[in-house]
Design a protein around this motif. Structure first.
Motif, PDB file in Angstrom:
ATOM      1  N   GLU A  77      10.283 -21.321 -86.751  1.00 14.01           N
ATOM      2  CA  GLU A  77      10.517 -20.610 -88.003  1.00 14.01           C
ATOM      3  C   GLU A  77      11.982 -20.567 -88.421  1.00 14.01           C
ATOM      4  N   THR A  78      12.895 -20.860 -87.499  1.00 16.86           N
ATOM      5  CA  THR A  78      14.325 -20.832 -87.812  1.00 16.86           C
ATOM      6  C   THR A  78      15.069 -21.797 -86.898  1.00 16.86           C
ATOM      7  N   SER A  79      16.148 -22.354 -87.409  1.00 16.78           N
ATOM      8  CA  SER A  79      16.997 -23.240 -86.598  1.00 16.78           C
ATOM      9  C   SER A  79      18.137 -22.455 -85.950  1.00 16.78           C
ATOM     10  N   CYS A  80      18.117 -21.159 -86.104  1.00 14.40           N
ATOM     11  CA  CYS A  80      19.195 -20.285 -85.634  1.00 14.40           C
ATOM     12  C   CYS A  80      19.494 -20.464 -84.143  1.00 14.40           C
ATOM     13  N   PHE A  81      18.481 -20.748 -83.344  1.00 17.61           N
ATOM     14  CA  PHE A  81      18.654 -20.761 -81.892  1.00 17.61           C
ATOM     15  C   PHE A  81      18.767 -22.161 -81.293  1.00 17.61           C
ATOM     16  N   GLU A  82      18.926 -23.185 -82.113  1.00 18.59           N
ATOM     17  CA  GLU A  82      18.964 -24.563 -81.620  1.00 18.59           C
ATOM     18  C   GLU A  82      20.058 -24.803 -80.580  1.00 18.59           C
ATOM     19  N   GLU A  83      21.139 -24.075 -80.653  1.00 15.52           N
ATOM     20  CA  GLU A  83      22.257 -24.283 -79.724  1.00 15.52           C
ATOM     21  C   GLU A  83      22.268 -23.284 -78.569  1.00 15.52           C
ATOM     22  N   MET A  84      21.163 -22.589 -78.356  1.00 17.32           N
ATOM     23  CA  MET A  84      21.092 -21.606 -77.263  1.00 17.32           C
ATOM     24  C   MET A  84      20.977 -22.344 -75.931  1.00 17.32           C
ATOM     25  N   ILE A  85      21.967 -22.122 -75.056  1.00 19.87           N
ATOM     26  CA  ILE A  85      22.031 -22.825 -73.772  1.00 19.87           C
ATOM     27  C   ILE A  85      22.426 -21.852 -72.672  1.00 19.87           C
ATOM     28  N   TYR A  86      21.727 -21.948 -71.549  1.00 23.62           N
ATOM     29  CA  TYR A  86      22.093 -21.217 -70.336  1.00 23.62           C
ATOM     30  C   TYR A  86      22.604 -22.254 -69.341  1.00 23.62           C
ATOM     31  N   THR A  87      23.773 -22.001 -68.762  1.00 16.66           N
ATOM     32  CA  THR A  87      24.347 -22.896 -67.758  1.00 16.66           C
ATOM     33  C   THR A  87      24.589 -22.110 -66.476  1.00 16.66           C
ATOM     34  N   PHE A  88      23.997 -22.578 -65.389  1.00 17.95           N
ATOM     35  CA  PHE A  88      24.157 -21.956 -64.071  1.00 17.95           C
ATOM     36  C   PHE A  88      24.875 -22.945 -63.173  1.00 17.95           C
ATOM     37  N   LYS A  89      26.025 -22.532 -62.635  1.00 17.70           N
ATOM     38  CA  LYS A  89      26.810 -23.413 -61.769  1.00 17.70           C
ATOM     39  C   LYS A  89      26.595 -23.053 -60.307  1.00 17.70           C
ATOM     40  N   GLY A  90      26.865 -24.035 -59.454  1.00 14.67           N
ATOM     41  CA  GLY A  90      26.694 -23.861 -58.012  1.00 14.67           C
ATOM     42  C   GLY A  90      27.621 -22.817 -57.411  1.00 14.67           C
ATOM     43  N   ASP A  91      28.730 -22.492 -58.098  1.00  9.33           N
ATOM     44  CA  ASP A  91      29.653 -21.463 -57.587  1.00  9.33           C
ATOM     45  C   ASP A  91      29.179 -20.052 -57.961  1.00  9.33           C
ATOM     46  N   LYS A  92      27.932 -19.958 -58.472  1.00  9.67           N
ATOM     47  CA  LYS A  92      27.282 -18.690 -58.829  1.00  9.67           C
ATOM     48  C   LYS A  92      27.850 -18.050 -60.093  1.00  9.67           C
ATOM     49  N   THR A  93      28.473 -18.854 -60.964  1.00 14.89           N
ATOM     50  CA  THR A  93      28.888 -18.367 -62.271  1.00 14.89           C
ATOM     51  C   THR A  93      27.915 -18.912 -63.318  1.00 14.89           C
ATOM     52  N   PHE A  94      27.828 -18.217 -64.443  1.00 11.05           N
ATOM     53  CA  PHE A  94      26.958 -18.679 -65.520  1.00 11.05           C
ATOM     54  C   PHE A  94      27.657 -18.505 -66.853  1.00 11.05           C
ATOM     55  N   THR A  95      27.178 -19.261 -67.837  1.00 12.43           N
ATOM     56  CA  THR A  95      27.607 -19.118 -69.219  1.00 12.43           C
ATOM     57  C   THR A  95      26.355 -19.194 -70.082  1.00 12.43           C
ATOM     58  N   ILE A  96      26.265 -18.295 -71.039  1.00 10.39           N
ATOM     59  CA  ILE A  96      25.149 -18.285 -71.979  1.00 10.39           C
ATOM     60  C   ILE A  96      25.721 -18.369 -73.384  1.00 10.39           C
ATOM     61  N   ILE A  97      25.224 -19.319 -74.155  1.00  3.55           N
ATOM     62  CA  ILE A  97      25.553 -19.390 -75.579  1.00  3.55           C
ATOM     63  C   ILE A  97      24.355 -18.788 -76.290  1.00  3.55           C
ATOM     64  N   ASN A  98      24.583 -17.648 -76.953  1.00  4.37           N
ATOM     65  CA  ASN A  98      23.487 -16.829 -77.457  1.00  4.37           C
ATOM     66  C   ASN A  98      23.661 -16.485 -78.935  1.00  4.37           C
ATOM     67  N   PRO A  99      23.000 -17.216 -79.840  1.00  2.00           N
ATOM     68  CA  PRO A  99      23.016 -16.838 -81.254  1.00  2.00           C
ATOM     69  C   PRO A  99      22.163 -15.588 -81.487  1.00  2.00           C
ATOM     70  N   THR A 100      22.335 -14.960 -82.629  1.00  2.00           N
ATOM     71  CA  THR A 100      21.554 -13.789 -83.003  1.00  2.00           C
ATOM     72  C   THR A 100      21.023 -13.985 -84.422  1.00  2.00           C
ATOM     73  N   LEU A 101      19.778 -13.597 -84.635  1.00  2.00           N
ATOM     74  CA  LEU A 101      19.166 -13.646 -85.953  1.00  2.00           C
ATOM     75  C   LEU A 101      19.200 -12.244 -86.546  1.00  2.00           C
ATOM     76  N   GLU A 102      19.769 -12.120 -87.746  1.00  2.00           N
ATOM     77  CA  GLU A 102      19.836 -10.819 -88.413  1.00  2.00           C
ATOM     78  C   GLU A 102      18.724 -10.741 -89.464  1.00  2.00           C
ATOM     79  N   LEU A 103      17.934  -9.672 -89.392  1.00  2.00           N
ATOM     80  CA  LEU A 103      16.833  -9.438 -90.326  1.00  2.00           C
ATOM     81  C   LEU A 103      17.210  -8.270 -91.231  1.00  2.00           C
ATOM     82  N   THR A 104      17.271  -8.509 -92.542  1.00  2.00           N
ATOM     83  CA  THR A 104      17.616  -7.436 -93.484  1.00  2.00           C
ATOM     84  C   THR A 104      16.775  -7.557 -94.751  1.00  2.00           C
ATOM     85  N   MET A 105      16.855  -6.540 -95.574  1.00  2.00           N
ATOM     86  CA  MET A 105      16.235  -6.536 -96.896  1.00  2.00           C
ATOM     87  C   MET A 105      17.369  -6.365 -97.898  1.00  2.00           C
TER      88      MET A 105
END
Length: 193
Positions: A77-105
């Protein structure tokens, strides 16, 4: 005789599964992954890598793109989240790229806008089937625990209503107010770490 016993055990086990799972659990497990591939014990190395969002199931059917077709998968229904990626590294660190969809009237019309993605990072660990994320944000330490279902190239996270607010900023009064993410499905990318 051996075949009859095996079939009886299978029927008993299947009946137990059907009655022990809620309807939502059953739908998720039967529709989205093959139980033979399900990892019952998750090693840290199983999760290391880059994972891209494949589906984002919500609590009700919606038609944000006004194509006349309602879906429970927000990505249809939306392309808003196309770039959402979770990256887990072996050194136990992570990075999350997290878009947000805003719903308004706005002016009596629905408005659905993608907000710029936030980058979240921290440390991670796995205990049994729980993914634990240790995040430092705004000077405070935050710990998130998420039920994790993992196959060879897919993983699923159950999302509660509070966690859903990380993905949907509902300003109220839109036709889809009350929308909540319930499951995230990710697919492993070929990128190696």
């Amino acid at each position: 005789m051996k075949k009859i016993i095996q079939n009886s055990i299978f029927i008993l086990f299947s009946t137990f599964i059907l009655f022990s799972c809620s309807g939502d659990d059953l739908e998720l497990t039967s529709a989205n992954y093959n139980a033979k591939l399900l990892k019952t014990f998750i090693y840290d190395s199983d999760l290391v890598g880059e994972w891209k969002i494949k589906s984002m199931l919500v609590n009700k059917k919606i038609d944000l793109n006004a194509d006349g077709e309602s879906n429970e998968d927000l990505l249809r229904e939306t392309s808003c989240f196309e770039e959402m990626i979770y990256t887990f590294k072996g050194d136990k660190t992570f990075t999350i790229i997290n878009p947000t969809l805003e719903l308004t009237m706005l002016d009596d019309e629905d408005s659905f806008n993608c907000q710029p993605p936030a980058t979240i990072s921290g440390k991670w660990s796995i205990k049994d089937d729980t993914l634990i994320l240790f995040i430092r944000t705004n000077g405070a330490d935050l710990v998130e625990r998420k039920h994790l279902v993992l196959t060879d190239d897919l993983f699923y996270l159950e999302i509660n209503e509070k966690e859903s607010m990380q993905f949907i900023n509902d300003k109220g009064n839109s036709s889809v107010s009350g929308l909540s993410v319930v499951v995230l499905e990710f697919k492993r990318t070929p990128k190696k770490f």
